[in-house]
Design a protein around this motif. Structure first.
Motif, short mmCIF file in Angstrom:
data_model
loop_
_atom_site.label_atom_id
_atom_site.label_comp_id
_atom_site.label_asym_id
_atom_site.label_seq_id
_atom_site.Cartn_x
_atom_site.Cartn_y
_atom_site.Cartn_z
N GLY A 125 0.71 -1.21 0.05
CA GLY A 125 0.00 -0.18 -0.12
C GLY A 125 0.75 1.02 0.07
N HIS A 212 -1.17 1.96 7.45
CA HIS A 212 -0.14 0.96 6.79
C HIS A 212 0.82 0.51 8.07
CE1 HIS A 212 -1.90 1.61 2.81
NE2 HIS A 212 -1.70 2.72 3.14
N ILE A 448 -7.38 -2.11 6.73
CA ILE A 448 -7.03 -2.64 5.30
C ILE A 448 -6.44 -4.09 5.38
CG2 ILE A 448 -5.37 -2.36 3.27
CD1 ILE A 448 -4.97 0.64 3.93
N GLY A 500 -5.82 -6.02 0.85
CA GLY A 500 -5.98 -4.70 -0.05
C GLY A 500 -7.49 -4.11 0.03
N ARG A 501 -8.34 -5.01 0.96
CA ARG A 501 -9.77 -4.53 0.94
C ARG A 501 -9.86 -3.54 2.10
NH1 ARG A 501 -15.43 -7.70 2.02
NH2 ARG A 501 -16.67 -5.86 2.13
N GLU A 502 -10.38 -2.42 1.93
CA GLU A 502 -10.37 -1.38 2.79
C GLU A 502 -11.85 -1.16 3.24
OE1 GLU A 502 -9.21 3.60 3.21
OE2 GLU A 502 -8.21 2.01 1.61
#
Length: 601
Positions: A125, A212, A448, A500-502
């Motif tokens: 990210g 992150h 995330i 990667g899904r937020e």
């Protein structure tokens, strides 16, 4: 004869050592870079000093006596922090000027680069790159400010971007382009011709609101790889002895502690390192501590009257003001009462032509609730009296959710309000003395996925990071509201979130429930500023946080939400919130008053 031969061998050893010492000094002089303005050392000087913008690195091993080293420390510029590193005999140096300098309570760690192996895990990210623009420099300063570090003139970063001795790295969010962290590296060979082929790491800082994981580790690894490629033998760093989290990271990466010492000057920036504050000071929360620190910098007397509650008394020039964080005696009881009751606040500002949402008092009449819900589609439920976002539910679209939210809000206050929901961002405007000081968008917490951890684990990890960054003031509760927000995304707490899904885990953007703050003071629309100041004047309150819902901080559309009589002045970096608060209380204190008296303002 034997004694003569022994004496001859000893004389040869001494001669060899003396020659090596002279060659070492000659090498320093021969390899001296040419200009200090580019961040390098002028030629012909034996003593190596490197300007880093926030202060100077003084390489003590290149000084031939302690007197010259102390003299170099005395040349420290105002509002800067010089560091004498690699001091071989700190006790001797301290004896030279015990009232002026002190031994830095930090450990030195070293990474042996020839044996260092790069990490296999790639950043997710975000990416790590060199500082490349003046916008990057401003972002680095924002992070420095958030971490209570000495800031650097942006033009200094920019003018030194091609320096042979200094390397600036930043971590950039791949989606938003936001700068998330930074680190500075010094090449000792190019800085002063180091015969040991060394390098060092400085100013590692990560945005306290970065979501992150692994940003700090990625910056350290990238810098180590950079210096290894240059042929450096080692990379050193200095870390406070009680920073166990950072020390744990460095040891994990292969750093080992070495017996090297640093010395600094006794100045206001370093005060907490050589003059431990009272126990009461340690008990203050970040919002009170920010103001107390600014008062002490100005020479304003501070008396902490109740640390746990955030109460303190400030005195200067015969004037004394009792405060609780940003709430002072200058705020009247009437103004406090207006802000305390959200329904009253709404009526007062509405009469001042402030746009407010439609509102009703919660009732047990399901027909009335359903009619309000049908009219507005989505609503907000909140206690009429309360703070820190407790029991506030946002974006409710079903009667069942509204009922549950009303029950939760009634545990905070018997009277509960229901408002129409304005889609957009939560904007906080801090108004002091009827002037805008800071504007910030507050965003709700979100996680995330990495394909390995559950939503619950990700929330708990983010909550720990938020708590560490805010002195325990910001945490994400795992409660019915969190579960409701996850259900809107088709998730449960124990589900593993795909890589990667937020996902937003709470709708409310309040800092105390895990929200993050992003400064927009320079771009906020004038109409929003005008509305905030008009609301402050309607309430007649000298220090206030005005909350608006906006489409975008650069656009004029808004709806008034509430007014906070005790706004948190922390977390608004780089805006001078504490400075303007002290200007209000003690106009004749501080730098602005001094400049004014000299006719420079």
């Amino acid at each position: 004869m034997a004694n003569d031969k022994t004496s001859e061998r000893l004389q040869k050893v001494r001669s060899a050592k003396a020659l090596a010492h002279r060659l070492k000094r000659k090498r320093y002089e021969f390899m001296r870079p040419e200009t200090q303005n580019s961040g390098d050392q002028p030629s012909g000087e034996q003593s190596a000093v490197l300007d880093c913008g926030w202060g100077r690195l003084i390489f003590a091993q290149t000084f031939d006596d302690t007197t010259r080293l102390v003299s170099a420390l005395r040349e420290e510029a105002p509002d800067h922090r010089d560091i004498a590193i690699y001091v071989s005999d700190p006790h001797v140096l301290l004896a030279e000027a015990p009232q002026e300098i002190f031994l830095d309570p930090s450990h030195t760690f070293r990474l042996d680069l020839p044996t260092y192996r790069s990490g296999r895990r790639q950043p997710r990210g975000f990416c790590v790159r060199r500082l490349a623009s003046e916008a990057d420099a401003r972002a680095v300063n924002r992070i420095y400010s958030a971490r209570n570090m000495v800031q650097v003139r942006p033009d200094f970063f920019w003018s030194n971007r091609d320096s042979r001795s200094t390397t600036y790295l930043v971590a950039e969010d791949e989606t938003t382009g936001e700068i998330l962290g930074t680190v500075t590296g010094i090449d000792h060979v190019r800085a002063f011709g180091d015969p040991e082929q060394g390098s060092s790491l400085w100013c590692l800082a990560v945005d306290p609101q970065a979501r992150h994981p692994g940003i700090g580790e990625a910056l350290v690894r990238r810098l180590g790889e950079h210096f290894k490629a240059r042929g450096a033998a080692f990379m050193d760093l200095s870390v406070l002895h009680d920073n166990s989290q950072a020390i744990g990271l460095y040891e994990k990466l292969g750093f080992r502690r070495i017996p090297a010492f640093s010395v600094k000057r006794k100045n206001s920036i370093n005060e907490r390192l050589f003059a431990r504050p009272t126990e009461a000071y340690d008990a203050l929360n970040p919002y009170a501590r920010l103001i107390v620190d600014e008062a002490r910098r100005r020479g304003v007397h501070v008396e902490i009257t109740d640390a746990e509650g955030g109460f303190f008394r400030l005195s200067n020039g015969g004037r004394s003001v009792h405060c609780r964080e940003s709430l002072s005696e200058l705020t009247s009881g009437v103004a406090m009462s207006i802000c305390d009751d959200k329904a009253v606040t709404r009526r007062v500002v509405e009469r001042a032509d402030i746009i407010v949402p439609e509102q009703m008092t919660a009732t047990d009449d399901d027909d009335a609730l359903q009619a309000f819900l049908d009219k507005h589609a989505r609503v907000v439920v909140k206690p009429a009296r309360g703070e820190q976002g407790r029991a506030v539910a946002v974006g409710l679209d079903s009667l069942e959710d509204v009922r549950k939210a009303i029950a939760a809000a009634r545990e905070v206050c018997d009277r509960v309000l229901i408002e129409s929901c304005f889609e957009g961002e939560d904007l906080r405007l801090v108004v002091i003395d009827f002037k805008l000081v800071a504007a910030a968008v507050r965003r709700p917490p979100h996680v995330i996925g990495d394909g390995r951890h559950s939503v619950r684990d990700l929330i708990e990890t983010l909550s720990r990071r938020r708590a560490a960054a805010t002195g325990g003031e910001s945490t994400i509760p795992i409660d019915a509201e969190t579960e409701r927000c996850l259900q809107l995304s088709g998730l449960k707490l124990d589900d593993v979130l795909e890589d990667g899904r937020e996902v937003v885990v709470r709708k409310a953007a309040n800092l105390h429930t895990g929200g993050s703050i992003h400064d927009v003071t320079e771009i906020v629309h004038p109409r929003l500023v005008e509305a905030a100041i008009r609301a402050a004047r309607a309430i007649d309150i000298p220090v206030v946080g005005i909350d608006l819902m906006v489409k975008n901080p650069t656009q004029p559309d808004y709806v008034f939400i509430e007014a906070n009589e005790r706004p948190g002045l922390a977390n608004h970096d780089p805006q001078p919130t504490a400075e303007r608060f002290l200007d209000l209380l003690f106009p004749l204190s501080g730098r602005r008053a001094a400049l004014n008296s000299l006719g420079k303002m």
